[in-house]
Design a protein around this motif. Structure first.
Motif, PDB file in Angstrom:
ATOM      1  N   ALA A 107       1.357   5.599  -0.063  1.00 16.74           N
ATOM      2  CA  ALA A 107       1.913   6.861   0.526  1.00 16.74           C
ATOM      3  C   ALA A 107       1.538   8.181  -0.172  1.00 16.74           C
ATOM      4  O   ALA A 107       1.331   9.169   0.478  1.00 16.74           O
ATOM      5  CB  ALA A 107       3.448   6.724   0.828  1.00 16.74           C
ATOM      6  N   GLN A 108       1.697   8.150  -1.706  1.00 17.15           N
ATOM      7  CA  GLN A 108       1.053   9.408  -2.357  1.00 17.15           C
ATOM      8  C   GLN A 108      -0.074   9.735  -2.185  1.00 17.15           C
ATOM      9  O   GLN A 108      -0.725  10.796  -2.028  1.00 17.15           O
ATOM     10  CB  GLN A 108       1.571   9.135  -3.929  1.00 17.15           C
ATOM     11  N   VAL A 109      -0.967   8.468  -2.103  1.00 21.68           N
ATOM     12  CA  VAL A 109      -2.629   8.761  -2.018  1.00 21.68           C
ATOM     13  C   VAL A 109      -2.812   9.621  -0.661  1.00 21.68           C
ATOM     14  O   VAL A 109      -3.649  10.669  -0.440  1.00 21.68           O
ATOM     15  CB  VAL A 109      -3.529   7.412  -2.317  1.00 21.68           C
ATOM     16  N   THR A 110      -2.245   8.772   0.403  1.00 21.54           N
ATOM     17  CA  THR A 110      -2.528   9.478   1.750  1.00 21.54           C
ATOM     18  C   THR A 110      -1.718  10.788   2.126  1.00 21.54           C
ATOM     19  O   THR A 110      -2.503  11.866   2.611  1.00 21.54           O
ATOM     20  CB  THR A 110      -2.057   8.446   2.896  1.00 21.54           C
ATOM     21  N   GLY A 111      -0.703  10.857   1.617  1.00 18.47           N
ATOM     22  CA  GLY A 111      -0.226  12.170   1.694  1.00 18.47           C
ATOM     23  C   GLY A 111      -1.028  13.172   0.943  1.00 18.47           C
ATOM     24  O   GLY A 111      -1.149  14.270   1.423  1.00 18.47           O
ATOM     25  N   LEU A 112      -1.476  12.861  -0.228  1.00 13.93           N
ATOM     26  CA  LEU A 112      -2.237  13.750  -0.910  1.00 13.93           C
ATOM     27  C   LEU A 112      -3.469  14.359  -0.233  1.00 13.93           C
ATOM     28  O   LEU A 112      -3.961  15.629   0.039  1.00 13.93           O
ATOM     29  CB  LEU A 112      -2.505  13.441  -2.336  1.00 13.93           C
ATOM     30  N   MET A 113      -4.235  13.334   0.298  1.00 11.75           N
ATOM     31  CA  MET A 113      -5.419  13.468   1.085  1.00 11.75           C
ATOM     32  C   MET A 113      -5.315  14.402   2.396  1.00 11.75           C
ATOM     33  O   MET A 113      -6.041  15.060   2.595  1.00 11.75           O
ATOM     34  CB  MET A 113      -6.231  12.042   1.221  1.00 11.75           C
ATOM     35  N   ARG A 114      -4.149  14.030   3.365  1.00  8.47           N
ATOM     36  CA  ARG A 114      -3.936  14.514   4.054  1.00  8.47           C
ATOM     37  C   ARG A 114      -3.670  16.191   4.253  1.00  8.47           C
ATOM     38  O   ARG A 114      -4.141  17.162   4.710  1.00  8.47           O
ATOM     39  CB  ARG A 114      -2.661  14.073   5.143  1.00  8.47           C
ATOM     40  N   ALA A 115      -2.942  16.399   2.973  1.00  7.38           N
ATOM     41  CA  ALA A 115      -2.555  17.787   2.539  1.00  7.38           C
ATOM     42  C   ALA A 115      -3.867  18.566   2.245  1.00  7.38           C
ATOM     43  O   ALA A 115      -4.107  19.822   2.617  1.00  7.38           O
ATOM     44  CB  ALA A 115      -1.743  17.910   1.411  1.00  7.38           C
ATOM     45  N   ARG A 116      -4.664  17.787   1.672  1.00  5.96           N
ATOM     46  CA  ARG A 116      -5.959  18.569   1.407  1.00  5.96           C
ATOM     47  C   ARG A 116      -7.133  18.549   2.362  1.00  5.96           C
ATOM     48  O   ARG A 116      -8.061  19.071   2.343  1.00  5.96           O
ATOM     49  CB  ARG A 116      -6.893  17.730  -0.187  1.00  5.96           C
ATOM     50  N   GLY A 117      -6.762  17.733   3.299  1.00  7.16           N
ATOM     51  CA  GLY A 117      -7.878  17.766   4.466  1.00  7.16           C
ATOM     52  C   GLY A 117      -8.894  16.762   4.286  1.00  7.16           C
ATOM     53  O   GLY A 117      -9.923  16.840   5.146  1.00  7.16           O
ATOM     54  N   THR A 118      -8.968  15.863   3.287  1.00  4.47           N
ATOM     55  CA  THR A 118      -9.975  14.963   3.040  1.00  4.47           C
ATOM     56  C   THR A 118      -9.560  13.607   3.777  1.00  4.47           C
ATOM     57  O   THR A 118     -10.338  12.814   3.637  1.00  4.47           O
ATOM     58  CB  THR A 118      -9.825  14.687   1.257  1.00  4.47           C
ATOM     59  N   PRO A 122      -4.588  10.082  11.047  1.00  2.00           N
ATOM     60  CA  PRO A 122      -3.341  10.363  11.317  1.00  2.00           C
ATOM     61  C   PRO A 122      -2.712   9.188  10.004  1.00  2.00           C
ATOM     62  O   PRO A 122      -3.153   8.002  10.206  1.00  2.00           O
ATOM     63  CB  PRO A 122      -2.610  10.013  12.472  1.00  2.00           C
ATOM     64  N   SER A 123      -1.767   9.681   9.355  1.00  2.00           N
ATOM     65  CA  SER A 123      -1.158   8.979   8.267  1.00  2.00           C
ATOM     66  C   SER A 123       0.161   8.545   8.661  1.00  2.00           C
ATOM     67  O   SER A 123       1.260   9.218   8.503  1.00  2.00           O
ATOM     68  CB  SER A 123      -1.303   9.265   6.757  1.00  2.00           C
ATOM     69  N   THR A 124       0.586   6.980   8.811  1.00  2.00           N
ATOM     70  CA  THR A 124       2.046   6.520   8.749  1.00  2.00           C
ATOM     71  C   THR A 124       2.376   5.874   7.713  1.00  2.00           C
ATOM     72  O   THR A 124       1.575   5.156   6.971  1.00  2.00           O
ATOM     73  CB  THR A 124       2.144   5.812  10.105  1.00  2.00           C
ATOM     74  N   VAL A 125       3.681   6.166   6.941  1.00  2.00           N
ATOM     75  CA  VAL A 125       4.117   5.515   5.912  1.00  2.00           C
ATOM     76  C   VAL A 125       5.365   4.550   6.434  1.00  2.00           C
ATOM     77  O   VAL A 125       6.092   4.889   7.203  1.00  2.00           O
ATOM     78  CB  VAL A 125       4.731   6.461   4.932  1.00  2.00           C
ATOM     79  N   LEU A 126       5.048   3.203   6.060  1.00  3.69           N
ATOM     80  CA  LEU A 126       6.169   2.292   6.709  1.00  3.69           C
ATOM     81  C   LEU A 126       6.801   1.946   5.424  1.00  3.69           C
ATOM     82  O   LEU A 126       6.489   1.163   4.680  1.00  3.69           O
ATOM     83  CB  LEU A 126       5.228   0.967   7.166  1.00  3.69           C
ATOM     84  N   VAL A 127       8.050   2.456   5.212  1.00  6.60           N
ATOM     85  CA  VAL A 127       8.851   2.580   4.257  1.00  6.60           C
ATOM     86  C   VAL A 127       9.618   0.695   4.101  1.00  6.60           C
ATOM     87  O   VAL A 127      10.093   0.494   5.235  1.00  6.60           O
ATOM     88  CB  VAL A 127      10.066   3.367   4.008  1.00  6.60           C
ATOM     89  N   TRP A 136       7.957   7.509  -2.324  1.00  6.92           N
ATOM     90  CA  TRP A 136       7.616   7.272  -0.780  1.00  6.92           C
ATOM     91  C   TRP A 136       7.220   8.346  -0.014  1.00  6.92           C
ATOM     92  O   TRP A 136       6.787   8.576   1.100  1.00  6.92           O
ATOM     93  CB  TRP A 136       8.811   6.489  -0.031  1.00  6.92           C
ATOM     94  N   LEU A 137       7.917   9.587  -0.728  1.00  7.27           N
ATOM     95  CA  LEU A 137       8.011  10.914   0.100  1.00  7.27           C
ATOM     96  C   LEU A 137       6.892  11.916  -0.163  1.00  7.27           C
ATOM     97  O   LEU A 137       7.361  12.865  -1.070  1.00  7.27           O
ATOM     98  CB  LEU A 137       9.392  11.464  -0.131  1.00  7.27           C
ATOM     99  N   HIS A 138       5.884  11.818   0.536  1.00  5.10           N
ATOM    100  CA  HIS A 138       4.794  13.130   0.515  1.00  5.10           C
ATOM    101  C   HIS A 138       4.665  13.803   1.477  1.00  5.10           C
ATOM    102  O   HIS A 138       4.368  13.157   2.733  1.00  5.10           O
ATOM    103  CB  HIS A 138       3.601  12.345   0.020  1.00  5.10           C
ATOM    104  N   PRO A 139       5.059  15.129   1.744  1.00  4.21           N
ATOM    105  CA  PRO A 139       4.867  15.670   2.937  1.00  4.21           C
ATOM    106  C   PRO A 139       3.736  15.883   3.832  1.00  4.21           C
ATOM    107  O   PRO A 139       3.685  16.192   4.992  1.00  4.21           O
ATOM    108  CB  PRO A 139       5.466  17.168   2.796  1.00  4.21           C
ATOM    109  N   GLY A 140       2.594  15.450   3.294  1.00  8.02           N
ATOM    110  CA  GLY A 140       1.220  15.430   3.845  1.00  8.02           C
ATOM    111  C   GLY A 140       1.220  14.424   4.874  1.00  8.02           C
ATOM    112  O   GLY A 140       0.267  14.608   5.661  1.00  8.02           O
ATOM    113  N   ASN A 141       2.076  13.231   4.954  1.00  7.85           N
ATOM    114  CA  ASN A 141       1.832  12.311   5.551  1.00  7.85           C
ATOM    115  C   ASN A 141       2.264  12.634   7.085  1.00  7.85           C
ATOM    116  O   ASN A 141       3.270  13.715   7.011  1.00  7.85           O
ATOM    117  CB  ASN A 141       2.646  11.098   5.171  1.00  7.85           C
ATOM    118  N   ASP A 142       1.822  12.241   8.000  1.00  9.79           N
ATOM    119  CA  ASP A 142       2.216  12.641   9.689  1.00  9.79           C
ATOM    120  C   ASP A 142       3.723  12.018  10.043  1.00  9.79           C
ATOM    121  O   ASP A 142       4.346  12.779  10.561  1.00  9.79           O
ATOM    122  CB  ASP A 142       1.343  12.056  10.504  1.00  9.79           C
TER     123      ASP A 142
END
Length: 347
Positions: A107-118, A122-127, A136-142
Motif C-alpha cells: 500500500a505504501q508503494v502504490t500510494g507513493l506511485m499514484r501520488a507521483r503519477g507513475t 486505480p489502486s485499492t488497498v485491502l486492509v 496501511w494509510l497512504h493518501p495516494g491510494n484511491d
C-alpha cells in the motif's frame, strides 16, 4: 488485475489467493506478486528473516519497532521508494486495469506511485488487520476496503479517500458449521510460523482437565516435537483440513489476530485471544475484543473463565453472531470490480 501480497506468514497470501480465485471466476485476468520480490539486493528475504527471527526470539524488539515505525507518524517507508522502480517497470509492461494491495508495504508503494503519477491504474488497498497502523494509510491510494465499518471510517479520516467495509475473504469450506466436540477440543493457533508462547497456553488448557489442546504449529516442526515430547499433543503441522478441524472444535485460542481468526468467524467457532504476539498481533487482538468479535484473556484464569462461558448456548450464540455480522458486508471482489474507485464516493 494485479494483486500485491507479501510472503510474511501465510495470511496476506491466503487473502490474495482467495481474492484472485474469485476475480478469475468472474472473468478477470489476475496476476499475484510478492512485494518482497520488488525490493532490490535481496532485501525482501532479509526482511522476512528478520521479522520471523525477531518475533520468535526477541519479541520485545519487534514491539519497539512496531510502536516507533508503524504507530507514530513519520514519512513514507524508505522500502517503498526502493520497491517503486520494479513495480513501475512491471505495470508499464503489463498495464493492469486495477492494482490491489493486501499488505501494508504494498500500500505504501502504490500510494507513493499514484501520488507521483507513475502508476496510472486505480489502486485499492485491502486492509487485512483489525487495527490500522500508519503504514496501511497512504493518501495516494484511491480506495480502502476495511474489515469493519470502524476501520473504514478511520481510513477515510486519515487519508480523505473513500473506504468501505468488506466481507472477509475465506474459502467457502469454512462456512460449513459443525457441532462442538463433546471432549471440548480447543484449537491453539500459532500462525504459519508457529510463533508465540503457545506451549504455555497448551499447558494451561491441559492442566485444567476440562479442555484438550490441539496446537496448530504451522511450519514449526521444532515446536511440534517439543509439544509431543511434553505430552501436550496432538501438535499438528501445516494442515489443509482446517475447515474440518474448526467444524469439530469447541473454541479457538489465537495469538496473532490474523487470517485464522477470520476463518474461525466464518466457521462459527468462538475465538479467545491469549498471549498475543507483539506489535500488530497484540493491537489486533485488543481491537477485535473491543469490537465484540472475540474475548481477550489477560491471564490463565481469565482464559479458562472465557472458555467456560462458552458452554452457555446463549453466550456462545451471541459471540458467534457478532463475528458473523462481518460477512454481511459487500463482497470484496464486487467492490473491486466497480468503476474507477476515485469516482465512486465516500465511506
Amino acid at each position: 488485475m494485479l494483486i500485491i501480497s507479501a510472503s510474511m506468514g501465510a495470511g496476506h497470501d491466503g487473502v490474495a489467493r482467495e481474492l484472485a480465485g474469485r476475480l478469475t471466476r468472474d472473468g478477470a485476468q489476475v496476476q499475484v506478486i510478492d512485494v518482497l520480490r520488488l525490493l532490490p539486493l535481496r532485501l525482501g528475504p532479509l526482511l522476512r528473516w528478520w521479522y520471523r527471527t525477531t518475533v520468535q526470539r526477541t519479541p520485545w524488539i519487534y514491539e519497539i519497532v512496531y510502536q516507533v515505525f508503524f504507530v507514530r507518524r513519520s514519512p513514507v517507508s524508505p522500502l517503498a521508494r526502493l520497491a517503486a522502480p520494479r513495480l513501475r517497470a512491471l505495470t508499464t509492461r503489463e498495464a493492469p486495469a486495477h492494482v490491489v494491495s493486501t499488505f501494508h508495504l504494498a500500500a505504501q508503494v502504490t500510494g507513493l506511485m499514484r501520488a507521483r503519477g507513475t502508476l496510472t491504474a486505480p489502486s485499492t488497498v485491502l486492509v487485512t488487520d483489525f487495527t490500522l497502523h500508519r503504514l496501511w494509510l497512504h493518501p495516494g491510494n484511491d480506495r480502502y476496503l476495511c474489515p469493519t465499518p470502524g476501520t473504514a471510517h478511520a481510513a477515510t479520516a486519515a487519508t480523505h479517500r473513500p473506504a468501505t467495509a468488506y466481507a472477509p475473504l475465506v474459502r467457502p469450506a469454512f462456512h460449513t458449521r459443525g457441532r462442538p466436540a463433546a471432549a471440548r477440543t480447543v484449537l491453539v493457533s500459532a500462525g504459519a510460523w508457529g510463533v508465540g508462547q503457545v506451549t504455555r497456553t497448551a499447558q494451561v488448557l491441559a492442566a485444567s482437565g476440562r479442555y484438550t489442546p490441539v496446537v496448530l504449529c504451522g511450519g514449526n516442526t521444532r515446536l511440534a516435537r517439543r509439544l509431543d515430547a511434553a505430552g501436550l499433543g496432538p501438535a499438528l503441522g501445516w494442515r489443509d483440513d482446517l475447515p474440518h478441524l474448526m467444524a469439530a472444535a469447541y473454541a479457538l485460542v489465537d495469538n496473532a489476530a490474523g487470517l485464522t481468526c477470520v476463518e474461525a468467524f466464518a466457521a462459527g467457532l468462538p475465538v479467545v485471544s491469549y498471549r498475543p504476539i507483539p506489535g500488530h498481533g497484540r493491537a489486533g487482538a485488543l481491537a477485535m475484543a473491543r469490537a465484540g468479535l472475540t474475548a481477550h484473556a489477560a491471564d490463565a484464569t481469565a482464559l479458562l473463565a472465557e472458555l467456560d462461558r462458552l458452554a452457555d448456548p446463549r453466550h456462545r450464540a451471541r459471540r458467534t453472531a457478532a463475528a458473523g455480522t462481518l460477512f454481511a458486508a459487500p463482497a470484496a471482489e464486487t467492490l473491486i470490480r466497480t468503476d474507477d474507485p476515485a469516482r465512486t464516493g465516500g465511506a
